[in-house]
Scaffold this motif. Structure first.
Motif, mmCIF file in Angstrom:
data_model
loop_
_atom_site.group_PDB
_atom_site.id
_atom_site.type_symbol
_atom_site.label_atom_id
_atom_site.label_comp_id
_atom_site.label_asym_id
_atom_site.label_seq_id
_atom_site.Cartn_x
_atom_site.Cartn_y
_atom_site.Cartn_z
ATOM 1 N N THR A 1 0.843 -1.195 0.000
ATOM 2 C CA THR A 1 0.000 0.000 0.000
ATOM 3 C C THR A 1 0.885 1.255 0.000
ATOM 4 N N GLN A 2 0.282 2.384 -0.340
ATOM 5 C CA GLN A 2 0.915 3.707 -0.154
ATOM 6 C C GLN A 2 2.293 3.825 -0.798
ATOM 7 N N THR A 3 2.449 3.219 -1.964
ATOM 8 C CA THR A 3 3.753 3.181 -2.624
ATOM 9 C C THR A 3 3.557 3.338 -4.133
ATOM 10 N N PRO A 4 4.385 4.150 -4.781
ATOM 11 C CA PRO A 4 4.292 4.197 -6.241
ATOM 12 C C PRO A 4 4.711 2.844 -6.834
ATOM 13 N N THR B 1 4.571 0.018 -19.976
ATOM 14 C CA THR B 1 4.742 0.441 -18.593
ATOM 15 C C THR B 1 3.481 1.147 -18.113
ATOM 16 N N ALA B 2 3.221 1.017 -16.824
ATOM 17 C CA ALA B 2 2.080 1.706 -16.216
ATOM 18 C C ALA B 2 2.438 1.942 -14.758
ATOM 19 N N THR B 3 2.013 3.074 -14.240
ATOM 20 C CA THR B 3 2.307 3.398 -12.846
ATOM 21 C C THR B 3 1.003 3.657 -12.107
ATOM 22 N N THR B 4 0.931 3.121 -10.897
ATOM 23 C CA THR B 4 -0.265 3.350 -10.093
ATOM 24 C C THR B 4 0.115 3.307 -8.622
ATOM 25 N N ARG B 5 -0.893 3.389 -7.774
ATOM 26 C CA ARG B 5 -0.627 3.296 -6.337
ATOM 27 C C ARG B 5 -1.916 2.814 -5.696
ATOM 28 N N PHE B 6 -1.757 2.040 -4.618
ATOM 29 C CA PHE B 6 -2.916 1.462 -3.944
ATOM 30 C C PHE B 6 -2.974 2.010 -2.530
ATOM 31 N N ILE C 1 -4.025 -12.176 -10.166
ATOM 32 C CA ILE C 1 -4.516 -11.464 -8.977
ATOM 33 C C ILE C 1 -3.436 -10.481 -8.538
ATOM 34 N N VAL C 2 -3.848 -9.278 -8.181
ATOM 35 C CA VAL C 2 -2.922 -8.338 -7.556
ATOM 36 C C VAL C 2 -3.296 -8.268 -6.075
ATOM 37 N N ARG C 3 -2.381 -8.712 -5.217
ATOM 38 C CA ARG C 3 -2.640 -8.703 -3.772
ATOM 39 C C ARG C 3 -1.889 -7.534 -3.155
ATOM 40 N N ILE C 4 -2.632 -6.652 -2.511
ATOM 41 C CA ILE C 4 -2.042 -5.450 -1.920
ATOM 42 C C ILE C 4 -1.943 -5.675 -0.417
ATOM 43 N N ILE C 5 -0.715 -5.592 0.094
ATOM 44 C CA ILE C 5 -0.510 -5.813 1.535
ATOM 45 C C ILE C 5 0.077 -4.554 2.165
ATOM 46 N N ASP C 6 0.028 -4.540 3.484
ATOM 47 C CA ASP C 6 0.533 -3.405 4.243
ATOM 48 C C ASP C 6 2.003 -3.134 3.900
#
Ligand SMILES: [Cu+2]
Length: 185
Positions: free
Chosen positions: A97-100, A132-137, A161-166
């Motif tokens: 999370t919270q990361t480019p 390329t693609a840039t995002t943030r969760f 699947i994209v799993r977003i962890i702390d």
């Protein structure tokens, strides 16, 4: 005589006028299309990266041991992905999370789609090119990543699947491993 022809002259004048207006509009559209085509052809996008799709597994950044998520020195995360008929590698992508997050992806065979639901990530994987693609969760969770370009008979079974962890948990995991994913977890 002139009296009987007056309505015809008027009709002809109006007809000509509209023909000229229509011609000018057509010419403008053709000029715009030609300009766009020539401009695109002579001035490609600012960054085109090419890669040989037949040797992805042998050398370069898309070899299997280099796929997955890598914590970068600047604190951002780089995720390398390969699409092939009919799967993505890795099948389960792990990001904090919270990361480019920057994705670098390509195809080993045909054109595939690369879309992560609920994000701005929506592009194509074209053999021979790096997308390329840039995002943030912001929140932990899971997002589906379906192939959304028809790529032959197994297309509907092609997704990851994209799993977003702390972020702190991801950073701890990244200390032990060079590349992260959530396959078999
Ligand atoms: Cu596909």
């Amino acid at each position: 005589m002139s009296g009987s022809h007056a309505p015809d002259d008027l009709a002809e004048r109006l007809e000509r006028r509209w023909a000229i207006v229509a011609s000018v509009i057509s010419a403008a559209l053709i000029a715009a299309a030609a300009f766009a085509g020539i401009h695109q052809a002579t001035m490609p996008q600012s960054r085109v990266e090419m890669v040989d799709p037949t040797t992805l597994h042998l050398n370069g950044e898309f070899i299997e041991t280099n796929l997955g998520s890598a914590l970068q020195p600047d604190g951002s995360v780089m995720v390398r992905v390969v699409g092939q008929q009919y799967s993505f590698t890795p099948q389960c992508i792990l990001v904090p999370t919270q990361t480019p997050i920057t994705f670098r992806a390509t195809s080993a065979d045909v054109i595939h789609g690369f879309l992560i639901e609920g994000t701005n990530v929506n592009t194509m994987l074209v053999p021979g090119f790096v997308s390329t693609a840039t995002t943030r969760f912001d929140q932990p969770g899971e997002r589906h990543m379906p192939c959304h370009e028809y790529c032959s008979i197994g297309h509907e079974g092609m997704w990851a699947i994209v799993r977003i962890i702390d972020k702190a948990q991801f950073t701890r995991m990244a200390a032990d491993r060079r590349r992260l994913d959530c396959v078999k977890q």
